[in-house]
Design a protein around this motif. Structure first.
Motif, PDB file in Angstrom:
ATOM      1  N   LYS A   5      16.208  29.294  18.949  1.00 15.31           N
ATOM      2  CA  LYS A   5      15.100  28.851  18.240  1.00 15.31           C
ATOM      3  C   LYS A   5      15.183  26.999  18.230  1.00 15.31           C
ATOM      4  CE  LYS A   5      14.192  32.304  15.026  1.00 15.31           C
ATOM      5  NZ  LYS A   5      14.671  33.516  16.198  1.00 15.31           N
ATOM      6  N   VAL A   7      13.127  22.940  17.794  1.00 13.02           N
ATOM      7  CA  VAL A   7      12.001  22.436  17.078  1.00 13.02           C
ATOM      8  C   VAL A   7      12.204  21.022  17.726  1.00 13.02           C
ATOM      9  CG1 VAL A   7      10.931  21.245  14.880  1.00 13.02           C
ATOM     10  CG2 VAL A   7      11.981  23.561  14.971  1.00 13.02           C
ATOM     11  N   ASP A   9      10.686  17.063  17.026  1.00 13.51           N
ATOM     12  CA  ASP A   9      10.022  16.181  16.222  1.00 13.51           C
ATOM     13  C   ASP A   9       8.988  15.236  16.918  1.00 13.51           C
ATOM     14  OD1 ASP A   9       8.939  14.290  14.811  1.00 13.51           O
ATOM     15  OD2 ASP A   9      10.649  13.843  13.520  1.00 13.51           O
ATOM     16  N   ALA A  39       9.259  26.873  21.716  1.00 16.54           N
ATOM     17  CA  ALA A  39      10.034  26.909  20.399  1.00 16.54           C
ATOM     18  C   ALA A  39      10.889  28.026  20.420  1.00 16.54           C
ATOM     19  CB  ALA A  39       9.127  26.846  19.142  1.00 16.54           C
ATOM     20  N   THR A  62      16.119  19.510  17.506  1.00 18.29           N
ATOM     21  CA  THR A  62      17.032  20.220  16.808  1.00 18.29           C
ATOM     22  C   THR A  62      16.952  21.891  17.224  1.00 18.29           C
ATOM     23  OG1 THR A  62      15.398  20.687  15.121  1.00 18.29           O
ATOM     24  CG2 THR A  62      16.906  18.970  14.747  1.00 18.29           C
ATOM     25  N   THR A  63      17.839  22.430  17.209  1.00 13.17           N
ATOM     26  CA  THR A  63      18.333  23.805  17.453  1.00 13.17           C
ATOM     27  C   THR A  63      19.129  24.523  16.633  1.00 13.17           C
ATOM     28  OG1 THR A  63      20.342  23.771  18.829  1.00 13.17           O
ATOM     29  CG2 THR A  63      18.240  23.007  19.906  1.00 13.17           C
TER      30      THR A  63
END
Length: 72
Positions: A5, A7, A9, A39, A62-63
């Motif tokens: 997963k 994200v 920014d 994502a 970020t993961t």
């Protein structure tokens, strides 16, 4: 293993595209600056996504993966 997963920014992303070079099956640039990404990439992309997150000069990615360190 479960899928990764991540994200991004998009307000922080400056379009340096290091992620695109390191994980091209996950990240793509649309035009000159618009970043598109998956994502929830497949588990097989785990190492590439980790490298891409570590290489982002503005730390926009970020993961749920542990931080990637060179030489590990």
């Amino acid at each position: 293993m479960i899928d990764v997963k991540l994200v991004v920014d998009l307000n922080r992303c400056q379009g340096y595209a290091q992620c695109v070079f390191l994980a091209p099956d996950v990240f793509t640039l649309h035009g000159e600056e618009a970043l598109l990404y998956d994502a929830g990439p497949a588990d097989g992309e785990r190492e590439h996504v980790s490298q891409a997150a570590a290489a982002c000069p503005v730390h926009a990615i970020t993961t749920d993966l542990p931080a990637h360190h060179d030489g590990e």
